[in-house]
Design a protein around this motif. Structure first.
Motif, mmCIF file in Angstrom:
data_model
loop_
_atom_site.group_PDB
_atom_site.id
_atom_site.type_symbol
_atom_site.label_atom_id
_atom_site.label_comp_id
_atom_site.label_asym_id
_atom_site.label_seq_id
_atom_site.Cartn_x
_atom_site.Cartn_y
_atom_site.Cartn_z
ATOM 1 N N HIS A 13 25.254 6.650 48.357
ATOM 2 C CA HIS A 13 26.574 7.465 47.830
ATOM 3 C C HIS A 13 26.967 8.478 48.650
ATOM 4 C CE1 HIS A 13 26.684 5.270 44.100
ATOM 5 N NE2 HIS A 13 25.659 5.733 43.403
ATOM 6 N N GLU A 14 26.445 8.323 49.918
ATOM 7 C CA GLU A 14 27.019 9.242 50.829
ATOM 8 C C GLU A 14 28.608 9.259 51.055
ATOM 9 O OE1 GLU A 14 25.221 9.605 54.763
ATOM 10 O OE2 GLU A 14 26.555 11.114 55.424
ATOM 11 N N ILE A 15 29.410 10.075 50.841
ATOM 12 C CA ILE A 15 30.827 10.174 51.218
ATOM 13 C C ILE A 15 31.273 10.649 52.744
ATOM 14 C CG2 ILE A 15 33.247 10.708 50.406
ATOM 15 C CD1 ILE A 15 32.059 10.649 47.583
ATOM 16 N N SER A 50 34.496 16.482 40.209
ATOM 17 C CA SER A 50 33.500 15.514 39.836
ATOM 18 C C SER A 50 33.870 14.132 39.529
ATOM 19 C CB SER A 50 32.849 15.970 38.384
ATOM 20 O OG SER A 50 31.772 17.048 38.645
ATOM 21 N N GLN A 51 32.990 13.070 39.440
ATOM 22 C CA GLN A 51 33.537 11.733 39.542
ATOM 23 C C GLN A 51 33.941 11.497 38.323
ATOM 24 O OE1 GLN A 51 30.095 9.448 39.898
ATOM 25 N NE2 GLN A 51 31.094 7.340 39.258
ATOM 26 N N ASN A 52 33.603 12.143 37.060
ATOM 27 C CA ASN A 52 34.227 11.815 35.957
ATOM 28 C C ASN A 52 35.717 12.087 35.658
ATOM 29 O OD1 ASN A 52 33.663 14.537 35.943
ATOM 30 N ND2 ASN A 52 32.580 14.528 33.692
ATOM 31 N N MET A 56 26.066 11.911 39.233
ATOM 32 C CA MET A 56 27.372 11.879 39.149
ATOM 33 C C MET A 56 28.206 12.518 40.699
ATOM 34 S SD MET A 56 30.421 13.201 36.422
ATOM 35 C CE MET A 56 29.247 14.700 35.935
ATOM 36 N N LEU A 57 29.116 11.737 41.189
ATOM 37 C CA LEU A 57 29.508 11.860 42.796
ATOM 38 C C LEU A 57 30.379 13.095 42.679
ATOM 39 C CD1 LEU A 57 30.438 8.285 43.868
ATOM 40 C CD2 LEU A 57 28.272 9.322 43.672
ATOM 41 N N HIS A 58 30.412 13.758 43.723
ATOM 42 C CA HIS A 58 31.490 14.954 44.032
ATOM 43 C C HIS A 58 32.165 14.320 44.982
ATOM 44 C CE1 HIS A 58 30.996 19.597 43.880
ATOM 45 N NE2 HIS A 58 31.675 18.838 42.689
#
Ligand SMILES: [Zn+2]
Lengths: 88, 403
Positions: free
Chosen positions: A76-78, A13-15, A1-3
């Motif tokens: 998935h690096e931001i 959190s992504q959600n 899950m992304l941050h």
């Protein structure tokens, strides 16, 4: 899950977010003749890049603002997040 | 039944508290601190299941999460749990479990006929043979295959237990409470970091519980206890046993399953059976240790063939002998530790070492204890059907072309 760092709220959190697609797509100009092909491109056609991608997300379970996220679709690096009004 | 394979002393079990349990309908005794596996081995039970396709007899191979064979159907507080590793299930008063994947029972298994007909079953046998005629599928083929294959039977009732989810954030998540896990947790915690230390087993200490080591002037076990007690008293540290970190996802999101009530006869009111933690960690240390890799030889799946690290764990933690005439087959020094433990407890092991002239302190120790060591030897095949009774061994020839 992304941050994801919402520019208004901070790291969440992504959600809490919902994905809004490619942020670089431009709507055809108003009050001008637009060909069917151009409309078709705008409405349906999207690139699916491998690597850096500027995209829209909405902080739907938070401040409900639309934001821009520059993300690597492979790792998935931001790289950065921006307000919707800001240019990348 | 008496515990023929339990030593008179030793281990970390609580010998003042006897626990009765049932396996395949038969009543046995163990002690508080046992797992179902250690208690069964103490009672001389080595046959616990059957393999998936050929229904070969299955015993215990490991002593923890790595156990591939000893999977049982648990009955706890009128709820069934179909796929529980006997090596992970802690013993509690009134525990009931039974073998899976054997019909009509574990000692006489109809599917084992597959084992002897093995040559005539080509790969894909199930898929090709049972396809035709179509009308046979639901009434005849499927019910029989269901009975012959698969592990355990799931409950069709609603699960009465409570399960929880929880989100947590920390600076440092450490998986495993062995020497390196404890040392890192302690160092980080003293510097003020928010630390979560997760241990899969019920006891903290990891390899310190089974190895003869000293840290400073304390035994490894005493040191572990001291560090854990200190960590538990620190407000910035969360220490969790029976908690397995099982997933590592993007942006340092880890998932941990905490088994809160599985080791109790029934869950307390309002207390969940298990809790799932979603942990977002800034840094992660994976100090889970390693699982011993088995050596390959014929029939190495017969009950009684097991990892030497597991044999050592049963001895050191549970005071249980996995056998009285152990043969330790190794290609490194770790097998010697197990052999020395056996010797110290009055059992004469034989060591087979694939190496020609290994040299180290522990080998010297084994020699000084008069342990029978055969160098340049290998096990070719284990013998026995429901329990290993002997092994074919061979000396490696100098040119390695034949033995
Ligand atoms: Zn926001």
């Amino acid at each position: 899950m992304l941050h994801i760092k919402c520019p208004h709220c901070g790291l969440r959190s992504q959600n809490e977010f919902s994905y809004g697609g490619d942020a670089t797509v431009k709507r055809p100009e108003l009050n001008k003749d637009v060909s069917d092909k151009d409309w078709d491109n705008f409405v349906y056609l999207r690139k699916s890049p491998r690597g850096k991608h500027l995209e829209l997300w909405q902080h739907i379970s938070g401040c409900r603002q639309w934001i821009k996220v520059e993300r690597d679709t492979l790792t998935h690096e931001i790289f950065k997040t921006l307000k919707a009004s800001e240019e990348a | 039944m008496s515990e023929h394979f339990r030593l008179d002393k030793g281990g970390l079990i609580n010998r003042s508290k006897k626990i009765s349990f049932k396996f395949n309908g038969k009543k046995y005794f163990g002690y508080e601190g046992d797992t179902l596996a250690s208690a069964l081995i103490a009672n001389g039970v080595h046959l616990v299941g059957r393999s998936f396709k050929y229904h070969r007899p299955r015993g215990f191979f490991g002593a923890g999460v790595d156990e591939p064979y000893a999977i049982v159907q648990m009955n706890r507080n009128n709820e069934v749990d179909p796929n529980v590793r006997a090596t992970e299930q802690e013993l509690f008063e009134g525990l009931e479990a039974k073998s899976v994947n054997c019909w009509p029972n574990v000692d006489f298994d109809i599917g084992a006929i597959n084992n002897f007909l093995g040559k005539f079953f080509p790969a894909g046998f199930y898929y090709k043979t049972f396809m035709w005629p179509k009308s046979f599928w639901y009434k005849i083929y499927e019910p029989i295959i269901r009975k012959a294959a698969g592990f355990g039977a799931a409950s069709i009732k609603h699960d009465k237990e409570r399960y929880e989810h929880k989100y947590e954030y920390c600076d440092l998540l450490i998986t495993g409470s062995g020497p390196s896990g404890l040392a890192s947790a302690y160092a980080a915690a003293q510097n003020g970091a928010k630390v979560i230390l997760a241990e899969d087993k019920s006891r903290f200490g990891g390899s310190l519980l089974t190895s003869e080591v000293t840290i400073g002037n304390q035994s490894g076990q005493e040191w572990a206890e001291k560090i854990i007690t200190e960590l538990k008293s620190m407000p910035n540290v969360v220490v969790k046993n029976r908690s397995q970190v099982f997933g590592y996802y993007d942006h340092n999101m880890l998932v941990m399953s905490e088994r809160i009530s599985d080791h109790l006869p029934k869950s307390e009111k309002y207390i969940p059976k298990q809790r799932l933690w979603y942990i977002r960690a800034k840094e992660v240390i994976i100090s889970s240790g390693s699982i011993e890799r088995p050596l390959v030889f014929g029939n190495n799946d017969i009950p009684g063939v097991m990892l030497s690290s597991a044999a050592k764990e049963y001895l050191k933690i549970y005071g249980v002998l996995v056998g009285k005439k152990p043969l330790v087959f190794t290609n490194n020094d770790s097998g010697y530790e197990t052999a020395i433990e056996f010797k110290k407890n009055g059992i004469d092991p034989i060591i087979l070492d694939t190496r020609k002239d290994p040299n180290s302190e522990i080998i010297k120790e084994a020699k000084d204890l008069n342990i029978n060591i055969k160098l340049s030897y290998v096990v070719v095949a284990a013998k026995g059907y429901k329990k290993v009774n002997s092994a074919d061994i061979a000396k490696i020839s100098e040119d390695k072309k034949k033995y």
